[in-house]
Scaffold this motif. Structure first.
Motif, PDB file in Angstrom:
ATOM      1  N   PHE A  48       0.779  -1.457   0.371  1.00 30.30           N
ATOM      2  CA  PHE A  48      -0.194   0.139  -0.048  1.00 30.30           C
ATOM      3  C   PHE A  48       0.724   0.966   0.451  1.00 30.30           C
ATOM      4  N   GLN A  52      -0.302   5.592  -0.791  1.00 28.84           N
ATOM      5  CA  GLN A  52      -0.732   6.395  -0.352  1.00 28.84           C
ATOM      6  C   GLN A  52       0.484   7.162  -0.330  1.00 28.84           C
ATOM      7  N   ARG A  67      -3.733   5.198   5.466  1.00 29.59           N
ATOM      8  CA  ARG A  67      -4.101   3.468   6.212  1.00 29.59           C
ATOM      9  C   ARG A  67      -3.785   3.719   7.996  1.00 29.59           C
ATOM     10  N   LEU A  72      -8.179   0.400   4.788  1.00 28.94           N
ATOM     11  CA  LEU A  72      -7.478   2.197   4.000  1.00 28.94           C
ATOM     12  C   LEU A  72      -8.656   3.175   3.316  1.00 28.94           C
TER      13      LEU A  72
END
Length: 136
Positions: A48, A52, A67, A72
């Motif tokens: 992730f 992000q 997150r 999320l």
């Protein structure tokens, strides 16, 4: 005797017709189909990390992906932050279905993609925009 023979023939014809119609109704073909992958998947914090951050959109707004623990989140401009699900290959959808996006990295600092958003306000129209670039 003639009557019983005629009755037997009629009975036989009726039974044959019923058997033919029932076998025709029982005939079916089963065609297997692949199930579409509509279930969201878990994404590791390391995976992730590439998504992000803040994204400048072609309509001038900013999309921010964050997150929190195992969830999320996406926030578009001044709209409230909302939970999103990952479906793989840069595809995300809001839990309530109001936001869908596809993020495609071109290189380490450049991204493209599409975003579709329906504001939660009554009577608001759907926003379609492109993701222009990313900045961290």
């Amino acid at each position: 005797m003639k009557h019983s023979l005629a009755a037997a023939v009629l009975l036989l014809l009726a039974a044959t017709a019923a058997a033919q119609s029932s076998t025709g109704a029982d005939q079916s073909v089963v065609v297997p189909a692949q199930k579409a992958n509509t279930q969201h998947r878990l994404i590791s914090p390391q995976d992730f990390y590439q998504y992000q951050g803040a994204y400048a959109l072609s309509n001038g707004q900013t999309l921010t992906l964050t997150r929190g623990a195992v969830r999320l989140y996406a926030q578009l401009g001044q709209q409230p932050r909302q939970e999103i699900y990952w479906y793989g290959d840069g595809r995300f959808t809001a839990a309530d279905g109001s936001l869908a996006m596809n993020i495609v990295w071109l290189d380490e600092d450049t991204v493209t993609g599409e975003l579709s958003f329906t504001p939660r306000m009554a009577g608001a129209s759907r926003i379609q925009t492109n993701i222009a670039f990313a900045a961290r």
